[in-house]
Design a protein around this motif. Sequence first.
Motif, PDB file in Angstrom:
ATOM      1  N   ASN A 123       6.262  -3.363  -0.805  1.00 45.84           N
ATOM      2  CA  ASN A 123       5.725  -4.130   0.325  1.00 45.84           C
ATOM      3  C   ASN A 123       6.745  -4.146   1.459  1.00 45.84           C
ATOM      4  O   ASN A 123       6.946  -5.152   2.116  1.00 45.84           O
ATOM      5  CB  ASN A 123       5.398  -5.564  -0.120  1.00 45.84           C
ATOM      6  N   ASP A 145       9.484  -7.731  -2.686  1.00 47.50           N
ATOM      7  CA  ASP A 145       8.382  -8.083  -3.600  1.00 47.50           C
ATOM      8  C   ASP A 145       8.889  -8.303  -5.021  1.00 47.50           C
ATOM      9  O   ASP A 145       8.115  -8.318  -5.971  1.00 47.50           O
ATOM     10  CB  ASP A 145       7.284  -7.015  -3.585  1.00 47.50           C
ATOM     11  N   ARG A 195       1.422 -12.012  -0.254  1.00 47.56           N
ATOM     12  CA  ARG A 195       2.158 -10.739  -0.266  1.00 47.56           C
ATOM     13  C   ARG A 195       3.626 -10.912   0.115  1.00 47.56           C
ATOM     14  O   ARG A 195       4.437 -10.019  -0.133  1.00 47.56           O
ATOM     15  CB  ARG A 195       1.498  -9.717   0.663  1.00 47.56           C
TER      16      ARG A 195
END
Length: 692
Positions: A600, A605, A499
């Motif tokens: 995010n 991101d 992530r």
Amino acid sequence: MQTDRAAVLGARRAQRCARPQPATLVGAGPSCHDVARVTAPKIRVEHRESLAFALSEAAELEHGLLCCYLYTAFSIGPRCERRHRAEQAAAIARWRAEITDIARDEMIHLALVSNLLNAIGAAPHFMRPNFPVASGYHPAGIVVSLAPFCLSTIQHFVYLERPEDVVEREGEGFARRPYSRIGHAGRLVPSGQDYTTQGDLYRWIRDGFAHLIELHGAAQVMCGDPRLQVTSSQLGLPGITAVTDLASAERALDTIVTQGEGAPHCPGHSHYSRFLAIRNELEAVLAADPAFAPAAGIAYNPVMRQPANPEGLVWVDAEPAASVLDVANAIYSFTLRGLGVLYSPVALADEPRALALEAVNTGMRGLTPIGELLTELPARRSDPAVRAGVSFAMSRSLHPLPEPRAALRTLYEAISAVAGGIRSHVVPLDADQLATAERFDDLAHRLERAAERATAVSAAVPAAESAPPAPARKPPAAYTPGAIEEARGEQLVLRFEARRCIHARHCVLGAPRVFLANVQGAWLYPDEMPVEGLVHIARSCPSGAITYQRLDGGADEPVPEVNELRLRENGPYAVRADVELAGHGRMLRATLCRCGASNNKPFCDGSHNAARFVATGEPASRESTPLARRGGRLDIRPEPDGPLVLTGSLEVCAGTGRTVDRVTSARLCRCGGSSNKPFCDGTHAKMGFRAP
């Protein structure tokens, strides 16, 4: 010599402003706006004390106008819009936004004047008389009082911000009897002197700086501690610059005058021209609808306590307005407390400085919705038709606090009480303000902890950081999938957090046998490369998605000796430092969103690509001094719906590594809209930015 200098300054001003005035700045006609040269009185600055006196008067004026403009903006809050048809509601929203933005400029001016005071070794001045200011305190032409939005109030603001060679009528109801404040040459104790416009006052100050430096030398006049200077990178408002010499003092004064009155033949965005535009638009609305009065019934000059002389005042004695007004004034006082700490030696330590900055920004942000709510509440038990407003009451005790523990403790106790007052008196009327109370509680908790350790921190000598012990040798290789994938080799553990990855591709290009691209399942093979080479590849990952742990007795990734933030062209912030990121723990590398589009947040991101975000990675370098300590802990706290708040030593660098700024605290834009990138300028509030 003074005459020659004045001539040079006048010539520079004329050259800078000798441009045609746009038609939109033309007034309503000869009766209200006639261009004529006004001869300004000669104002004297003979010694440091008189310069500090003049700057303190300037601080009171900027502070007073800031409150007046906010009061007028609060009087046409969002609830007011709902009572009007669409085109009028849109105009109300525009006017409120414009007046609020002008008030924000006054905050910039107050900050610059505070820098000027600190530069000459005087204390910043945040005290002022309560509203309305009594006759004789300022020159007769300057009336400072709280008034709701209407044509007379806007005309009053046009009058106050007028350039030196423009004649404007005063707003109806604001005129005072004429008198003069006459200063005398040769006096040891300074006193108020007359001036026609705010520009005259700043000429008084500008010439005073030049005169004293000519007499005593720059080093003797500009003797204040430069570490006490506050800049835009910290306060999050554009145009706030450090004052360390005559040139920087003159730049600060030019900013104030140009933003305020502008100049008679300069096109641009001065307060004078902006209030003129509001006046002209309001006159057009009134011509079509003479009954239009969006702030009708709101009090002029509300007060918290029963006045000895009630003339021109409205005593707010009806509940719940009286209790809500108490909360609003407590928030205002807390904000001033934060400013006092920010500009004092208490803020020479990183943590108190960062907390003071947060106190100022949290206070300013929390006051607006409560100030707007007050204008909907009946002010007087005897006359429910009159509605209340914030009185911006001053307390005699609002002086700078010189000792860190006491200053932080005072801030903690004040904001704790405010949070309780919001819950008791404001939340029952506006449930959305529960979030404000929670933000205040969070800041109170951190202020309390900082106060408890303030004495020990100031007395202790920082110990050298020791390297963490090398980890013990681990078992043979294994692979663990999940949010953080882990591959255990013979000599190190390799981890990957998907992530946080921004696909910089240092891994798959630099170590293709270790990081297998475009495969299903396990893709990390740490034993396929010598350990030192793999360690280098891991440290090249800017996002921190790749980390490692040595199993061979070698040292784990070292804490950077210099905290560094690089600006990626049209992309994120790349941080290398001993970071403590609120809600995410400790890390040594991170890429943080600055476009506002990431899904995010606070991490990048890659959404800046789809959003076509544009922001240079090579902004101009700012004037800054080398940091006393270049490393150490860097705390990063995303402010809800606002910027990234940084505390700790940091070098802000261009993508090429060139130094842009050196800071010990800063507010970085993360909405993507700041005009002062990479630093916040408050645009997030205007654009309705939302982020946890």
